[in-house]
Design a protein around this motif. Structure first.
Motif, PDB file in Angstrom:
ATOM      1  N   LYS A  26       0.882  -1.174   0.055  1.00 42.79           N
ATOM      2  CA  LYS A  26      -0.010   0.091  -0.173  1.00 42.79           C
ATOM      3  C   LYS A  26       0.912   1.337   0.100  1.00 42.79           C
ATOM      4  CE  LYS A  26      -3.907  -2.138   2.616  1.00 42.79           C
ATOM      5  NZ  LYS A  26      -4.548  -1.975   3.813  1.00 42.79           N
ATOM      6  N   PHE A  27       2.136   1.252  -0.514  1.00 39.89           N
ATOM      7  CA  PHE A  27       3.015   2.408  -0.318  1.00 39.89           C
ATOM      8  C   PHE A  27       2.304   3.464  -1.145  1.00 39.89           C
ATOM      9  CE2 PHE A  27       6.234   5.126  -1.523  1.00 39.89           C
ATOM     10  CZ  PHE A  27       6.722   5.506  -0.273  1.00 39.89           C
ATOM     11  N   THR A  28       1.554   3.243  -2.026  1.00 39.88           N
ATOM     12  CA  THR A  28       0.827   4.550  -2.877  1.00 39.88           C
ATOM     13  C   THR A  28      -0.195   5.217  -1.852  1.00 39.88           C
ATOM     14  OG1 THR A  28      -0.854   2.928  -3.688  1.00 39.88           O
ATOM     15  CG2 THR A  28       0.850   3.414  -5.260  1.00 39.88           C
ATOM     16  N   SER A  29      -0.634   4.505  -0.886  1.00 41.52           N
ATOM     17  CA  SER A  29      -1.361   5.181   0.050  1.00 41.52           C
ATOM     18  C   SER A  29      -0.725   5.976   1.136  1.00 41.52           C
ATOM     19  CB  SER A  29      -2.262   4.252   0.922  1.00 41.52           C
ATOM     20  OG  SER A  29      -1.745   3.516   2.020  1.00 41.52           O
ATOM     21  N   PHE A  30       0.513   6.137   1.014  1.00 36.00           N
ATOM     22  CA  PHE A  30       1.495   6.827   2.044  1.00 36.00           C
ATOM     23  C   PHE A  30       1.397   8.213   1.475  1.00 36.00           C
ATOM     24  CE2 PHE A  30       5.693   8.295   3.275  1.00 36.00           C
ATOM     25  CZ  PHE A  30       5.390   8.629   4.733  1.00 36.00           C
ATOM     26  N   GLU A  31       0.895   9.152   2.255  1.00 37.52           N
ATOM     27  CA  GLU A  31       0.698  10.578   1.731  1.00 37.52           C
ATOM     28  C   GLU A  31       1.640  11.584   2.311  1.00 37.52           C
ATOM     29  OE1 GLU A  31      -3.336  11.334   2.926  1.00 37.52           O
ATOM     30  OE2 GLU A  31      -4.351  10.446   1.290  1.00 37.52           O
ATOM     31  N   GLU A  32       2.626  10.886   2.939  1.00 36.69           N
ATOM     32  CA  GLU A  32       3.633  11.900   3.317  1.00 36.69           C
ATOM     33  C   GLU A  32       3.339  13.011   4.337  1.00 36.69           C
ATOM     34  OE1 GLU A  32       6.772  12.778   0.370  1.00 36.69           O
ATOM     35  OE2 GLU A  32       6.006  11.151  -0.831  1.00 36.69           O
ATOM     36  N   ARG A  33       2.277  12.923   5.152  1.00 36.85           N
ATOM     37  CA  ARG A  33       1.659  13.896   5.910  1.00 36.85           C
ATOM     38  C   ARG A  33       2.598  13.487   7.222  1.00 36.85           C
ATOM     39  NH1 ARG A  33      -4.602  13.157   5.526  1.00 36.85           N
ATOM     40  NH2 ARG A  33      -4.795  13.919   3.441  1.00 36.85           N
ATOM     41  N   SER A  34       3.170  12.486   7.483  1.00 34.04           N
ATOM     42  CA  SER A  34       4.190  11.967   8.491  1.00 34.04           C
ATOM     43  C   SER A  34       5.187  11.536   7.838  1.00 34.04           C
ATOM     44  CB  SER A  34       3.425  11.181   9.446  1.00 34.04           C
ATOM     45  OG  SER A  34       3.218   9.751   8.838  1.00 34.04           O
ATOM     46  N   GLY A  35       6.312  11.212   8.868  1.00 35.93           N
ATOM     47  CA  GLY A  35       7.432  10.583   8.396  1.00 35.93           C
ATOM     48  C   GLY A  35       7.335   9.076   8.067  1.00 35.93           C
ATOM     49  N   LEU A  36       8.167   8.368   7.377  1.00 35.02           N
ATOM     50  CA  LEU A  36       7.913   7.179   7.086  1.00 35.02           C
ATOM     51  C   LEU A  36       7.821   6.180   8.562  1.00 35.02           C
ATOM     52  CD1 LEU A  36       7.588   5.087   4.828  1.00 35.02           C
ATOM     53  CD2 LEU A  36      10.237   5.171   4.453  1.00 35.02           C
TER      54      LEU A  36
END
Lengths: 87, 204
Positions: free
Chosen positions: B68-78
Motif C-alpha cells: 500500500k505504499f501508494t497510500s502513504f501521503e507523506e503527512r508524517s515521517g515514514l
C-alpha cells in the motif's frame, strides 16, 4: 531511609497521589497544581514519589528511543517473506 | 538505527528513499526494512510481550507497507506511518487473544497494591543516563511484569503518544479508565524499579 510513608496526614497524601498523573502531564488545573506543589515542598515522601515517577516516565522514553537490534534471523525471514533476498 | 549501512549509502536520506519506493525499486524496500525493522519489532514486542507474535506483526506491517505504499501521503515521517500500521496490527492481535477480556474487566480505580511502598530517592538522572544492557534489562523486565491491561495503555499513551481519547477508542474503553490505567501503570513501574534504582545498580 524509611520505606514507609511518614507524613502525618497520610489520607491527604493518598488523595494527592491521584493528581500526580495529571500534574506530571501538565494537565492538572492551576489551583490544584498550586495546592499540590505546596504539599510537595512540605512532604518529603510525596516529593520522592513525584520525582521517581517522573524519572520512571523519562527512563521509558529513553528506552523507547533506543531500540535494540532485532534478533538474528528475524530480519532475514522478513526479507525472504518480502521476496527481497537475492541469495 | 541498527543495521547494515550498505543500503543507506544508496539512499542517503528519507527523501531519496521515498523516491526509490515510489519507483518500486527492490533496494528501496530492503533499505526501509533495515532502517525501520528494529523499531517496529521492538515496539510490537513491548505491546504483545511475545517474540513470535511480534515477528508476525513485523512481517504483516512491511507486507502492507510495500503493498500500500501508494497510500502513504507523506503527512508524517515514514517511520511514523509504519508504526501506525504496526499498532493497528498489534491491537487486532490483542483482540484475538482469548484472555483479552481482562482489558475490559479490570477494576477502574487505584488499588491498595498500587500505592507507593518504596520511598527512597533515586540518584539516576535520566537526561544523562547511559542505556547500558543492565538498565535496559531492568526496564524491560518491569514492563513485562505489568498486567497486559496496564501495559497496553502505558504503551499507547506514554510511548506512542496517543491521546487519552485515541487510546480509549483503540481499546474500546472509557477515557477515565484509560487515565486510571495509565496512572496505575506508572505507579507499578515505579515500584518495580525502585529497589534497583535506589540501590547500587544506578551508577550508570
Amino acid at each position: 531511609m524509611s520505606n514507609t510513608h511518614t507524613h502525618d496526614n497520610f489520607t491527604r497524601c493518598q488523595q494527592l497521589l491521584g493528581q500526580l498523573n495529571e500534574y506530571a502531564d501538565g494537565e492538572l488545573a492551576i489551583d490544584l497544581c498550586h495546592e499540590l506543589e505546596l504539599h510537595l515542598t512540605d512532604c518529603t515522601d510525596c516529593k520522592i514519589v513525584f520525582d521517581t515517577l517522573t524519572k520512571t516516565i523519562k527512563l521509558y522514553h529513553l528506552l523507547d528511543e533506543n531500540p535494540e537490534a532485532i534478533p538474528a534471523g528475524v530480519e532475514e525471514r522478513l526479507l525472504r517473506r518480502l521476496n527481497l533476498v537475492s541469495s | 538505527m541498527p543495521g547494515p549501512t550498505i543500503d543507506l549509502q544508496v539512499y542517503p536520506n528519507e527523501a531519496a528513499l521515498l523516491e526509490g519506493l515510489r519507483a518500486g525499486e527492490p533496494d528501496a524496500c530492503t533499505c526501509m526494512v533495515k532502517r525501520f525493522a528494529p523499531l517496529i519489532y521492538t515496539k510490537a514486542l513491548r505491546m504483545l510481550g511475545d517474540a513470535d507474535e511480534a515477528e508476525n506483526i513485523l512481517q504483516q506491517t512491511f507486507i502492507k507497507a510495500c503493498d500500500k505504499f501508494t497510500s502513504f501521503e507523506e503527512r508524517s515521517g515514514l517511520g511514523t506511518w509504519l508504526y501506525r500500521i504496526a499498532t493497528n496490527e498489534a491491537l487486532m492481535q490483542l483482540r484475538r487473544r482469548e484472555y483479552t477480556d481482562t482489558i475490559e474487566t479490570l477494576d477502574e480505580a487505584i488499588q491498595p497494591a498500587d500505592l507507593p511502598q518504596n520511598l527512597q530517592a533515586w540518584p539516576i538522572d535520566p537526561a544523562g543516563a547511559v542505556l547500558n544492557d543492565e538498565l535496559r534489562s531492568q526496564l524491560e523486565q518491569a514492563l513485562a511484569a505489568l498486567p497486559e491491561s496496564l501495559r497496553i495503555v502505558f504503551r499507547l499513551r506514554e510511548l506512542d503518544g496517543l491521546s487519552t481519547e485515541e487510546a480509549a477508542a483503540a481499546l474500546g474503553l472509557g477515557e477515565s479508565a484509560v487515565k486510571v490505567r495509565l496512572h496505575r501503570a506508572r505507579l507499578r513501574l515505579r515500584e518495580l524499579l525502585a529497589d534497583y534504582m535506589a540501590g547500587e545498580g544506578t551508577n550508570v
